[in-house]
Motif scaffolding. Structure first.
Motif, PDB file in Angstrom:
ATOM      1  N   ASN A  15       0.805  -1.218   0.000  1.00 20.60           N
ATOM      2  CA  ASN A  15       0.000   0.000   0.000  1.00 20.60           C
ATOM      3  C   ASN A  15       0.839   1.270   0.000  1.00 20.60           C
ATOM      4  OD1 ASN A  15      -2.778  -0.956  -0.121  1.00 20.60           O
ATOM      5  ND2 ASN A  15      -2.086  -2.134   1.627  1.00 20.60           N
ATOM      6  N   PHE A  16       1.673   1.369  -0.976  1.00 22.51           N
ATOM      7  CA  PHE A  16       2.479   2.551  -1.243  1.00 22.51           C
ATOM      8  C   PHE A  16       1.605   3.804  -1.284  1.00 22.51           C
ATOM      9  CE2 PHE A  16       3.642   5.362  -4.818  1.00 22.51           C
ATOM     10  CZ  PHE A  16       4.861   5.848  -4.365  1.00 22.51           C
ATOM     11  N   HIS A  17       0.411   3.700  -1.870  1.00 22.71           N
ATOM     12  CA  HIS A  17      -0.466   4.856  -2.035  1.00 22.71           C
ATOM     13  C   HIS A  17      -0.922   5.431  -0.696  1.00 22.71           C
ATOM     14  CE1 HIS A  17      -0.813   4.895  -6.389  1.00 22.71           C
ATOM     15  NE2 HIS A  17      -0.746   3.572  -6.318  1.00 22.71           N
ATOM     16  N   ALA A  18      -1.128   4.608   0.306  1.00 21.85           N
ATOM     17  CA  ALA A  18      -1.526   5.100   1.625  1.00 21.85           C
ATOM     18  C   ALA A  18      -0.434   5.986   2.207  1.00 21.85           C
ATOM     19  CB  ALA A  18      -1.832   3.939   2.564  1.00 21.85           C
ATOM     20  N   ARG A  19       0.812   5.525   2.091  1.00 20.85           N
ATOM     21  CA  ARG A  19       1.933   6.309   2.617  1.00 20.85           C
ATOM     22  C   ARG A  19       2.126   7.605   1.825  1.00 20.85           C
ATOM     23  NH1 ARG A  19       3.916   1.197   2.276  1.00 20.85           N
ATOM     24  NH2 ARG A  19       5.350   1.701   0.598  1.00 20.85           N
ATOM     25  N   GLU A  20       2.020   7.500   0.497  1.00 18.15           N
ATOM     26  CA  GLU A  20       2.212   8.687  -0.342  1.00 18.15           C
ATOM     27  C   GLU A  20       1.098   9.702  -0.129  1.00 18.15           C
ATOM     28  OE1 GLU A  20       4.937   9.584  -2.206  1.00 18.15           O
ATOM     29  OE2 GLU A  20       5.727   7.879  -1.110  1.00 18.15           O
ATOM     30  N   PHE A  21      -0.127   9.231   0.077  1.00 19.20           N
ATOM     31  CA  PHE A  21      -1.230  10.153   0.328  1.00 19.20           C
ATOM     32  C   PHE A  21      -0.994  10.908   1.634  1.00 19.20           C
ATOM     33  CE2 PHE A  21      -5.435  11.334   1.913  1.00 19.20           C
ATOM     34  CZ  PHE A  21      -5.860  12.114   0.850  1.00 19.20           C
TER      35      PHE A  21
END
Length: 137
Positions: free
Chosen positions: A50-56
């Motif tokens: 979940n790269f997107h959770a961290r980037e968000f």
């Protein structure tokens, strides 16, 4: 764009997990992130998938302003503002329809609350979850 043409989009967790930069895809419309979405994203931050959770979370930190809740954060020229909506009480209609207090039902409650608050403006729930879409209808 007049106030009646402007829309408010309420984003579900799965939209952000799919594309953390999705908040920039709504042109000059406003976006609301229910606080429960941030809680759900927090569960995914340490998962490599979940790269997107961290980037968000990084993106929110970058654009956040003091009054994220009432005035929102500007998303840039030609774009709307991003608001974080704290939890709201379930309306009687929500209580009658859904007995469980789940993240999905809390997102629906926020969407209903924003719809009532923004009378005359279109409020749209954006989700990749077919069951949540059915419940919203």
């Amino acid at each position: 764009m007049t106030a009646n043409e402007k829309k408010t989009f309420v984003l579900d967790t799965n939209v952000i997990l799919h594309d953390y930069r999705s908040i920039y895809n709504f042109t000059n419309n406003d976006i609301v992130i229910p606080i429960v979405v941030l809680e759900e994203l927090d569960k995914f931050k340490n998962d490599l998938i979940n790269f997107h959770a961290r980037e968000f979370a990084r993106e929110l930190d970058k654009i956040s302003e003091k009054d994220f809740f009432d005035k929102g954060a500007a998303l840039g020229k030609g774009r709307g503002r991003l608001f974080i909506q704290p939890g709201v009480k379930f309306s009687q209609k929500m209580k009658d329809s859904f007995s469980d207090d789940t993240p999905d039902h809390r997102i629906l409650a926020v969407t209903e609350y924003i719809s009532e608050k923004m009378k005359g403006q279109k409020v749209i729930l954006v989700t990749k979850d077919m069951n949540l879409r059915m419940k919203a209808r």
